[in-house]
Design an enzyme around this catalytic site. Sequence first.
Site, PDB file in Angstrom:
ATOM      1  N   CYS A 121       0.803  -1.237   0.000  1.00  0.00           N
ATOM      2  CA  CYS A 121       0.000   0.000   0.000  1.00  0.00           C
ATOM      3  C   CYS A 121       0.834   1.286   0.000  1.00  0.00           C
ATOM      4  O   CYS A 121       0.934   1.955  -1.013  1.00  0.00           O
ATOM      5  CB  CYS A 121      -0.949  -0.028   1.199  1.00  0.00           C
ATOM      6  SG  CYS A 121      -2.213  -1.295   1.031  1.00  0.00           S
TER       7      CYS A 121
HETATM    8  N1  LIG Z   1      -2.833  -5.950   1.119  1.00  0.00           N
HETATM    9  C1  LIG Z   1      -3.328  -4.928   1.812  1.00  0.00           C
HETATM   10  O1  LIG Z   1      -3.035  -4.744   2.993  1.00  0.00           O
HETATM   11  C2  LIG Z   1      -4.298  -3.947   1.163  1.00  0.00           C
HETATM   12  C3  LIG Z   1      -5.007  -3.066   1.981  1.00  0.00           C
HETATM   13  C4  LIG Z   1      -5.900  -2.178   1.403  1.00  0.00           C
HETATM   14  C5  LIG Z   1      -6.045  -2.167   0.019  1.00  0.00           C
HETATM   15  N2  LIG Z   1      -5.321  -3.021  -0.771  1.00  0.00           N
HETATM   16  C6  LIG Z   1      -5.535  -2.980  -2.225  1.00  0.00           C
HETATM   17  O2  LIG Z   1      -6.315  -4.113  -2.593  1.00  0.00           O
HETATM   18  C7  LIG Z   1      -5.923  -4.576  -3.910  1.00  0.00           C
HETATM   19  C8  LIG Z   1      -5.555  -6.042  -3.835  1.00  0.00           C
HETATM   20  O3  LIG Z   1      -4.407  -6.172  -3.025  1.00  0.00           O
HETATM   21  P1  LIG Z   1      -3.945  -7.559  -2.394  1.00  0.00           P
HETATM   22  O4  LIG Z   1      -2.916  -7.226  -1.389  1.00  0.00           O
HETATM   23  O5  LIG Z   1      -5.114  -8.373  -2.001  1.00  0.00           O
HETATM   24  O6  LIG Z   1      -3.262  -8.233  -3.679  1.00  0.00           O
HETATM   25  P2  LIG Z   1      -2.660  -9.701  -3.742  1.00  0.00           P
HETATM   26  O7  LIG Z   1      -1.487  -9.609  -4.646  1.00  0.00           O
HETATM   27  O8  LIG Z   1      -2.507 -10.277  -2.378  1.00  0.00           O
HETATM   28  O9  LIG Z   1      -3.794 -10.580  -4.435  1.00  0.00           O
HETATM   29  C9  LIG Z   1      -4.352 -10.307  -5.631  1.00  0.00           C
HETATM   30  C10 LIG Z   1      -4.860 -11.611  -6.243  1.00  0.00           C
HETATM   31  O10 LIG Z   1      -5.439 -11.254  -7.497  1.00  0.00           O
HETATM   32  C11 LIG Z   1      -5.141 -12.275  -8.438  1.00  0.00           C
HETATM   33  N3  LIG Z   1      -5.311 -11.729  -9.776  1.00  0.00           N
HETATM   34  C12 LIG Z   1      -4.450 -10.966 -10.500  1.00  0.00           C
HETATM   35  N4  LIG Z   1      -5.011 -10.656 -11.685  1.00  0.00           N
HETATM   36  C13 LIG Z   1      -6.237 -11.225 -11.714  1.00  0.00           C
HETATM   37  C14 LIG Z   1      -7.292 -11.264 -12.675  1.00  0.00           C
HETATM   38  N5  LIG Z   1      -7.196 -10.623 -13.832  1.00  0.00           N
HETATM   39  N6  LIG Z   1      -8.397 -11.966 -12.368  1.00  0.00           N
HETATM   40  C15 LIG Z   1      -8.512 -12.630 -11.202  1.00  0.00           C
HETATM   41  N7  LIG Z   1      -7.544 -12.632 -10.253  1.00  0.00           N
HETATM   42  C16 LIG Z   1      -6.428 -11.928 -10.507  1.00  0.00           C
HETATM   43  C17 LIG Z   1      -3.731 -12.675  -8.092  1.00  0.00           C
HETATM   44  O11 LIG Z   1      -3.433 -13.987  -8.581  1.00  0.00           O
HETATM   45  C18 LIG Z   1      -3.750 -12.611  -6.559  1.00  0.00           C
HETATM   46  O12 LIG Z   1      -4.052 -13.864  -5.970  1.00  0.00           O
HETATM   47  C19 LIG Z   1      -4.785  -3.660  -4.342  1.00  0.00           C
HETATM   48  O13 LIG Z   1      -5.276  -2.632  -5.153  1.00  0.00           O
HETATM   49  C20 LIG Z   1      -4.263  -3.093  -3.031  1.00  0.00           C
HETATM   50  O14 LIG Z   1      -3.656  -1.833  -3.211  1.00  0.00           O
HETATM   51  C21 LIG Z   1      -4.470  -3.918  -0.223  1.00  0.00           C
END
Ligand SMILES: NC(=O)c1ccc[n+]([C@@H]2O[C@H](COP(=O)([O-])OP(=O)(O)OC[C@H]3O[C@@H](n4cnc5c(N)ncnc54)[C@H](O)[C@@H]3O)[C@@H](O)[C@H]2O)c1
Length: 450
Positions: A293
Amino acid sequence: MSEAQALALAADADVVPVAPAREATIAPVPPPSQPCVAVVGLGYVGLPTLLALHGAGSETIGIDVSERRLQAIRARAVDLPAGDVARLGDALGGERLRLSSIPAAVAAADAVIVCVPTPVDAQRRPDPRALRAACASVVEHARPGQALVLTSTTFVGSTRELLVAPLAARGLAAGRDVAVAFAPERILPGDPSVDQHAVPRVLGGATPDCARRARELLAPTTALIHEVSSLEAAELTKLYENTFRAVNLAFANEMAGVCGHLGIDPVEIVDAAATKPYGFLAHYPGPGVGGHCIPVDPYYLLAPLRAAGVATPIADHAMDAIVARPAAVAARALALLRLGGVAPAQARVTIVGMAYKPGVADARESPGLHVAEQLERAGVAVAYHDPRVPSVRTAAGTELRSLEHPEAAPADLAIVTAVQPETQLGWLADVPAVLDATYRLALDGPLHRV
Ligand SMILES: NC(=O)c1ccc[n+]([C@@H]2O[C@H](COP(=O)([O-])OP(=O)(O)OC[C@H]3O[C@@H](n4cnc5c(N)ncnc54)[C@H](O)[C@@H]3O)[C@@H](O)[C@H]2O)c1
């Protein structure tokens, strides 16, 4: 959703008034019957979201392009708090969860939540490829009556560009045929003291009726929803929050240097300042800022502004300082080694903490890893200890494996970057020098700060 419900959605469009934003924090009410919800992207955010919706009684479809991720979920081998692991076990054993790697599976759902990653590339430019791909497949398989909610942190304008406009090109108008909203995620991994359900959620709809549908959908995931006036306002809120945090963390690190110069403990100062009940928000210094983030999201705000010629010098300097922080830790480590008469090529350094923060197994943008890479470049032999991160690969391609017994590994210097709750630190007393980049250790012996 039934055809009748879809028609009702169409008839209701544009007639539900939006409350003024300042009065818009309300307890969401779920719809009378639970919809079937698809969650696209089952990572740190998507999987807990899916489990919250499943726990509330919804039929759920978890979609992820990574078969490896799906296998890990099926094997329960995922980095989740204990409560969520138990909920995952229950969900896997029941009838209301389906997992799929096929994007077309969204067509079976009444509602779709998109939570795919929005990273930056090696040059720190936003890389929205996963987001574009996920939105394109959601649009391709969308059907009338669906509610589509984007939750990934992204550029202002993304929801309109990647969902509203291409849906309209397919003949599906937001607010008439489908509901479209943006509701950024605020999950805080690794801190069990925060009740995620109690954290309010910001939401902006393409129309008032879109917002209503999204409120109903997200009701099981949060106790409060704060509705803003537009998709763009919701997108900017998330970017503002995390850029605010980046600026404050960069300042906390700068002030730690000031405190070092004055011989004062920076944590004591922040704690004292935080006794002021208004106008101060505690941010603590550290070895750098990691995770998916804070070191990433501000670029989704800043890159388009830079392209448009809008000046953002404070945020720009903060992000440069954040990028430079691990190198400053490594430089201090090399200076300490030299002071101890150890040349980099002969030096052995153990880093304590490879996750980006305590309590998680996530090493994305990890300060510990960036410090290791800097030291590796200087010729230092680097080892690390982190019970939650079994191995990492440095930018140079070296695979490092966590030391099971760090006390048995010879080290000229230990650098403490993140202390997992289960990490024992007694052995540090026998290391010739310790660089505490967490500013939290109280050790007998030679303890140094950045
Ligand atoms: N991790 C955090 O603490 C957090 C907190 C708040 C917001 N966010 C936001 O949430 C979003 C997701 O983050 P995350 O940490 O969960 O990511 P992540 O990398 O943990 O997981 C994302 C998942 O999406 C899958 N993916 C990628 N492309 C895809 C597609 N086209 N179709 C289906 N699945 C697909 C990946 O294989 C992966 O398993 C980001 O925008 C991030 O900035 C994250």
